[in-house]
Design a protein around this motif. Structure first.
Motif, PDB file in Angstrom:
ATOM      1  N   ASP A 183       0.784  -1.060   0.020  1.00  0.00           N
ATOM      2  CA  ASP A 183      -0.127  -0.062  -0.097  1.00  0.00           C
ATOM      3  C   ASP A 183       0.603   1.371  -0.003  1.00  0.00           C
ATOM      4  OD1 ASP A 183      -2.416  -1.358   0.023  1.00  0.00           O
ATOM      5  OD2 ASP A 183      -2.311  -1.475   2.313  1.00  0.00           O
ATOM      6  N   VAL A 189      -8.080   2.108  -1.908  1.00  0.00           N
ATOM      7  CA  VAL A 189      -8.211   0.888  -2.510  1.00  0.00           C
ATOM      8  C   VAL A 189      -8.920   0.756  -3.539  1.00  0.00           C
ATOM      9  CG1 VAL A 189      -7.687  -0.323  -0.262  1.00  0.00           C
ATOM     10  CG2 VAL A 189     -10.089   0.061  -0.969  1.00  0.00           C
ATOM     11  N   THR A 192     -11.888   0.049  -5.229  1.00  0.00           N
ATOM     12  CA  THR A 192     -13.241  -0.162  -4.617  1.00  0.00           C
ATOM     13  C   THR A 192     -14.358  -1.094  -5.604  1.00  0.00           C
ATOM     14  OG1 THR A 192     -14.173   1.846  -5.592  1.00  0.00           O
ATOM     15  CG2 THR A 192     -13.472   2.027  -3.446  1.00  0.00           C
ATOM     16  N   ASP A 231     -13.533  -3.848  -6.584  1.00  0.00           N
ATOM     17  CA  ASP A 231     -13.421  -5.241  -6.315  1.00  0.00           C
ATOM     18  C   ASP A 231     -13.905  -5.532  -4.752  1.00  0.00           C
ATOM     19  OD1 ASP A 231     -11.594  -5.664  -8.272  1.00  0.00           O
ATOM     20  OD2 ASP A 231      -9.928  -5.101  -7.257  1.00  0.00           O
ATOM     21  N   ILE A 232     -14.620  -4.289  -4.114  1.00  0.00           N
ATOM     22  CA  ILE A 232     -15.332  -4.514  -2.866  1.00  0.00           C
ATOM     23  C   ILE A 232     -16.761  -4.679  -3.028  1.00  0.00           C
ATOM     24  CG2 ILE A 232     -15.609  -3.756  -0.563  1.00  0.00           C
ATOM     25  CD1 ILE A 232     -12.983  -2.360  -0.927  1.00  0.00           C
ATOM     26  N   LYS A 252     -16.881   1.821   1.141  1.00  0.00           N
ATOM     27  CA  LYS A 252     -16.128   0.531   0.793  1.00  0.00           C
ATOM     28  C   LYS A 252     -14.553   0.657   1.259  1.00  0.00           C
ATOM     29  CE  LYS A 252     -18.584  -0.409  -3.680  1.00  0.00           C
ATOM     30  NZ  LYS A 252     -18.462  -0.803  -4.976  1.00  0.00           N
ATOM     31  N   ILE A 253     -14.110   1.756   1.278  1.00  0.00           N
ATOM     32  CA  ILE A 253     -12.577   1.763   1.946  1.00  0.00           C
ATOM     33  C   ILE A 253     -12.604   1.729   3.388  1.00  0.00           C
ATOM     34  CG2 ILE A 253     -10.746   3.477   2.428  1.00  0.00           C
ATOM     35  CD1 ILE A 253     -11.176   4.726  -0.545  1.00  0.00           C
ATOM     36  N   ASN A 263     -13.434  -2.170   4.072  1.00  0.00           N
ATOM     37  CA  ASN A 263     -12.361  -2.826   3.586  1.00  0.00           C
ATOM     38  C   ASN A 263     -11.291  -2.814   4.813  1.00  0.00           C
ATOM     39  OD1 ASN A 263     -10.387  -4.228   1.641  1.00  0.00           O
ATOM     40  ND2 ASN A 263      -9.168  -2.477   2.140  1.00  0.00           N
ATOM     41  N   ASP A 264     -11.113  -1.526   5.440  1.00  0.00           N
ATOM     42  CA  ASP A 264     -10.219  -1.356   6.501  1.00  0.00           C
ATOM     43  C   ASP A 264     -10.499  -2.297   7.604  1.00  0.00           C
ATOM     44  OD1 ASP A 264      -7.794  -0.034   7.417  1.00  0.00           O
ATOM     45  OD2 ASP A 264      -9.181   0.541   9.188  1.00  0.00           O
ATOM     46  N   MET A 310     -12.445  -4.996   7.402  1.00  0.00           N
ATOM     47  CA  MET A 310     -12.213  -6.491   7.074  1.00  0.00           C
ATOM     48  C   MET A 310     -10.711  -6.662   7.577  1.00  0.00           C
ATOM     49  SD  MET A 310     -14.745  -6.640   3.655  1.00  0.00           S
ATOM     50  CE  MET A 310     -14.008  -8.204   3.277  1.00  0.00           C
ATOM     51  N   ARG A 311      -9.912  -6.047   7.016  1.00  0.00           N
ATOM     52  CA  ARG A 311      -8.526  -5.954   7.081  1.00  0.00           C
ATOM     53  C   ARG A 311      -8.075  -6.316   8.606  1.00  0.00           C
ATOM     54  NH1 ARG A 311      -3.923  -2.279   4.490  1.00  0.00           N
ATOM     55  NH2 ARG A 311      -4.768  -0.816   5.880  1.00  0.00           N
TER      56      ARG A 311
END
Length: 354
Positions: free
Chosen positions: A102, A205, A207, A209-210, A270-271, A274-275, A277-278
């Motif tokens: 990243d 990211v 987005t 893909d999310i 979405k970002i 994603n954060d 989820m990570r």
């Protein structure tokens, strides 16, 4: 380490050969992909080739030592080459540290006033200005996504994107609780107060893909407001999205069009998802970490800004600098470089404080 370097050199040479093939030259996507891969390996291979040459020269110099007439020259040569070999070896160690995928990305930053009421919001505004000055010094661009101004100045919350080269590589250490010690403008007795603001940094990211289901989103619209409480326009263009399963809420009011604000809010949503989820995935893998943003309590601090002593202290690495005034004007590099150096040391030892 040498085995890894040999494998990298072999892969680099294979890529160079692939890049000369007509079928690759005629396929733009393949060409771009292989060129990027080759570029990422190039510096390591060049340093390794230099390292091997120095080692060969060192062996020759040691053989010269046996000749009485050349012994003195050989000794000086051996000393110089040994030093160069050590420096190149250290450089190779650093180059072999896994890169953060990243590091080259833009970031979304969120700053909130936390413990301390009005003074916390004022300090949140000071932090935003500090990062704005730092962005300007690095030729980065800032785009405000959403902000809520404090009643006495600053912001109770501000979210913004910073775009530019290597933004995340420098700002990824800024997430956490930032503590300020000073006499607030709202203080009539001249007493030093302690307040906190929280900072969250997330890499941008892809987005697309999310996946987020429309049925999981609640949307609210309202009037946008600009600086000083002035209305940006009279239509309900500002958008607030709530992701029901996770409770993540985002707002965007920067565009005049409700549709554009919704698109930007959806990307931000979405970002943030994603954060989240990570973080959960890291915990599953046994790499549990505290939430980057923390709760804003005074005890969960990563850095203190002490105005009476003109001092900034980063508590993670016990680093202090007596130039708070310059830091608040955007001169963050001494702190960030110290953090990067310490992080590199930890990674070489198989750890990390991120």
């Amino acid at each position: 380490m040498i085995n890894r370097l040999e494998a990298i050199e072999k892969k680099y040479n294979e890529l160079k050969e692939e890049l000369t093939k007509p079928e690759v030259l005629n396929d733009f996507n393949k060409l771009r992909e292989l060129s990027k891969e080759e570029s990422e390996l190039k510096e390591t291979v060049e340093v390794y080739e230099k390292y091997k040459k120095v080692k060969d020269n060192l062996l020759q110099a040691k053989e010269m030592e046996n000749d009485p007439e050349l012994k003195e020259i050989a000794a000086a040569e051996i000393e110089s080459l040994t030093q160069e070999e050590t420096e190149l070896y250290k450089q190779l160690e650093i180059l072999l540290v896994p890169k953060d995928k990243d590091d080259g990305k833009n970031v979304i930053m969120e700053i909130r006033g936390a413990a301390g009421g009005d003074e916390a919001n004022i300090f949140a505004g000071d932090l935003f200005r500090m990062y704005s000055y730092y962005a300007e010094k690095n030729n980065w661009k800032i785009e405000i996504i959403h902000s809520i101004e404090g009643t006495s100045g600053g912001y109770s919350q501000i979210e913004f994107m910073i775009k530019g080269e290597g933004v995340y590589s420098k700002l990824k250490y800024e997430s956490g609780s930032h503590r300020v010690q000073r006499v607030p403008v709202t203080e009539t007795q001249g007493r030093v107060h302690t307040s906190t603001s929280t900072v969250l940094v997330m890499p941008e990211v892809e987005t697309a893909d999310i996946e987020v289901k429309e049925s999981d989103i609640k949307m609210d619209v309202y009037h946008s407001s600009g600086a000083g409480g002035q209305s940006v326009n009279t239509s309900n263009s500002a958008v607030r999205l709530t992701h029901i399963p996770t409770g993540v809420v985002v707002t965007c009011q920067t565009e005049r069009s409700q549709l554009k604000n919704r698109d930007r809010a959806m990307n931000l949503l979405k970002i943030k998802i994603n954060d989240q989820m990570r973080q959960k995935e890291e915990e599953k893998l046994g790499q549990a970490r505290k939430s980057k943003i923390g709760t804003g309590d005074r005890s969960e601090k990563i850095r203190t800004y002490n105005y009476p002593q003109n001092r900034v202290t980063d508590h993670r690495i016990n680093f202090s600098i007596m130039s708070l005034d310059r830091v608040m004007d955007g001169e963050l590099d001494p702190i960030i470089e110290a953090l990067q150096t310490e992080d590199l040391k930890l990674k070489l030892a198989g750890e990390s404080f991120e």
